[in-house]
Design a protein around this motif. Structure first.
Motif, PDB file in Angstrom:
ATOM      1  N   ALA A 266       0.834  -1.194   0.000  1.00 43.99           N
ATOM      2  CA  ALA A 266       0.000   0.000   0.000  1.00 43.99           C
ATOM      3  C   ALA A 266       0.873   1.250   0.000  1.00 43.99           C
ATOM      4  O   ALA A 266       2.069   1.211   0.318  1.00 43.99           O
ATOM      5  CB  ALA A 266      -0.907   0.001   1.239  1.00 43.99           C
ATOM      6  N   GLY A 267       0.285   2.386  -0.355  1.00 43.25           N
ATOM      7  CA  GLY A 267       0.964   3.655  -0.187  1.00 43.25           C
ATOM      8  C   GLY A 267       1.248   3.884   1.288  1.00 43.25           C
ATOM      9  O   GLY A 267       0.612   3.287   2.163  1.00 43.25           O
ATOM     10  N   TRP A 268       2.216   4.760   1.553  1.00 39.39           N
ATOM     11  CA  TRP A 268       2.613   4.951   2.953  1.00 39.39           C
ATOM     12  C   TRP A 268       3.104   6.362   3.191  1.00 39.39           C
ATOM     13  O   TRP A 268       3.761   6.965   2.340  1.00 39.39           O
ATOM     14  CB  TRP A 268       3.733   3.957   3.302  1.00 39.39           C
ATOM     15  N   GLY A 269       2.745   6.892   4.359  1.00 36.74           N
ATOM     16  CA  GLY A 269       3.182   8.225   4.738  1.00 36.74           C
ATOM     17  C   GLY A 269       2.030   9.045   5.248  1.00 36.74           C
ATOM     18  O   GLY A 269       1.029   8.524   5.751  1.00 36.74           O
ATOM     19  N   ALA A 270       2.142  10.365   5.120  1.00 33.69           N
ATOM     20  CA  ALA A 270       1.129  11.279   5.630  1.00 33.69           C
ATOM     21  C   ALA A 270      -0.187  11.102   4.876  1.00 33.69           C
ATOM     22  O   ALA A 270      -0.191  10.912   3.659  1.00 33.69           O
ATOM     23  CB  ALA A 270       1.612  12.721   5.491  1.00 33.69           C
ATOM     24  N   PRO A 271      -1.325  11.157   5.588  1.00 33.56           N
ATOM     25  CA  PRO A 271      -2.618  11.039   4.906  1.00 33.56           C
ATOM     26  C   PRO A 271      -3.017  12.313   4.164  1.00 33.56           C
ATOM     27  O   PRO A 271      -3.955  12.290   3.358  1.00 33.56           O
ATOM     28  CB  PRO A 271      -3.586  10.756   6.061  1.00 33.56           C
ATOM     29  N   ASP A 272      -2.338  13.419   4.445  1.00 29.34           N
ATOM     30  CA  ASP A 272      -2.615  14.695   3.763  1.00 29.34           C
ATOM     31  C   ASP A 272      -1.292  15.322   3.321  1.00 29.34           C
ATOM     32  O   ASP A 272      -0.944  16.436   3.740  1.00 29.34           O
ATOM     33  CB  ASP A 272      -3.389  15.640   4.675  1.00 29.34           C
TER      34      ASP A 272
END
Length: 279
Positions: A92-98
């Motif tokens: 999955a993508g990863w990091g800040a949600p915004d």
């Protein structure tokens, strides 16, 4: 060889993939729907929330060749990781949600993300990328070793055009197109905050342009050409996104000197500065 159930489907197979409760940050639940066809990918991506996308991506089985490969790698393993469990699933993508900065790569590495369960983690490409992100203030530490190592990205999110590790790092066009609804749905949710997209390699560049065009953004014509340090502006309904090209931090590029630390820092530093200046 250990045979374990797939966390969402219950299917038994040889890849030592952990159950949903046994891997740090696993987004899947036993009731997470599983895409087995391109049509199912399109249906499950449409209208999903970011947590739903993460979960559904992580159990996708729509590309038979990629499923076989990623799971075979998780069984045979690289000798240096023989004693470690492998994730062996899509990433999955990863990091800040915004995020204000979006980093777009090609696909997980067979013994990197496919092993650790997190994009750009556990291989030399990840070492280079995360160290640079840390130097320019976009990561809280300089190393990316495993999914529970405490690393956090600062106003940044990483995504891949293709979510499974492909043989020879080369997904087919059909596999790329099958996977496209995942990145389109994810970027569609993130686009309101993103101010800068950093494309790693020509495939990341093309995937970024293709994704924003699919979302209805104004992509320049003729199509901007990829190059290290190349720039293009993608017009959006409320704000523009600055697209920056960067050579991929693959060993082929870093070992030969085609990409140096200062070159990588220049692009990511430009991204960090532009993201802070953006509205």
């Amino acid at each position: 060889m250990t045979v374990l159930p797939h966390p969402a489907t219950g299917e038994l197979f040889g890849s030592p993939v952990p159950p949903a409760s046994g891997w740090p940050g696993d987004p899947a639940r036993p009731d997470t729907p599983v895409a087995r066809t391109p049509a199912a990918v399109r249906r499950l991506a449409r209208g999903a929330t970011l947590p739903e996308i993460d979960a559904r991506v992580s159990v996708c089985r729509a590309c038979p060749r990629l499923v076989r490969w990623r799971e075979d790698v998780a069984v045979t393993k690289r000798a240096s990781y023989a004693g470690e469990p492998y994730w062996g699933r899509p990433i999955a993508g990863w990091g800040a949600p915004d995020p204000r900065v979006l980093v777009v790569g090609l696909a997980p590495a067979a013994n990197g993300g496919n092993r650790t369960g997190r994009i750009f983690t556990g291989d030399r490409s990840g070492d280079w990328l995360v160290a640079s992100l840390h130097r320019v203030g976009l990561a809280t530490q300089a190393t990316s070793v495993h999914a529970a190592d405490g690393l956090e990205l600062v106003d940044t999110r990483m995504v891949a055009a293709v979510r499974c590790a492909p043989p020879l790092n080369k997904p087919t066009t059909e596999e790329r197109d099958t996977c496209a609804p995942w990145i389109e749905a994810e970027v569609g949710l993130l686009a309101g905050s993103v101010r800068v997209a950093v494309a790693l390699g020509s495939i990341g560049w093309d995937a970024t342009l293709r994704t924003f065009r699919a979302l209805g953004w104004d992509v320049p014509r003729p199509r901007p050409k990829f190059g290290h340090g190349a720039e293009a502006v993608i017009g959006g309904p409320a704000h523009d996104v600055l697209l920056l090209g960067c050579y991929h931090p693959s060993q082929q590029n870093t070992f030969t000197g085609r990409l140096t630390e200062s070159m990588l820092d220049d692009v990511l530093g430009r991204a960090a500065a532009a993201a802070r200046m953006g509205g």
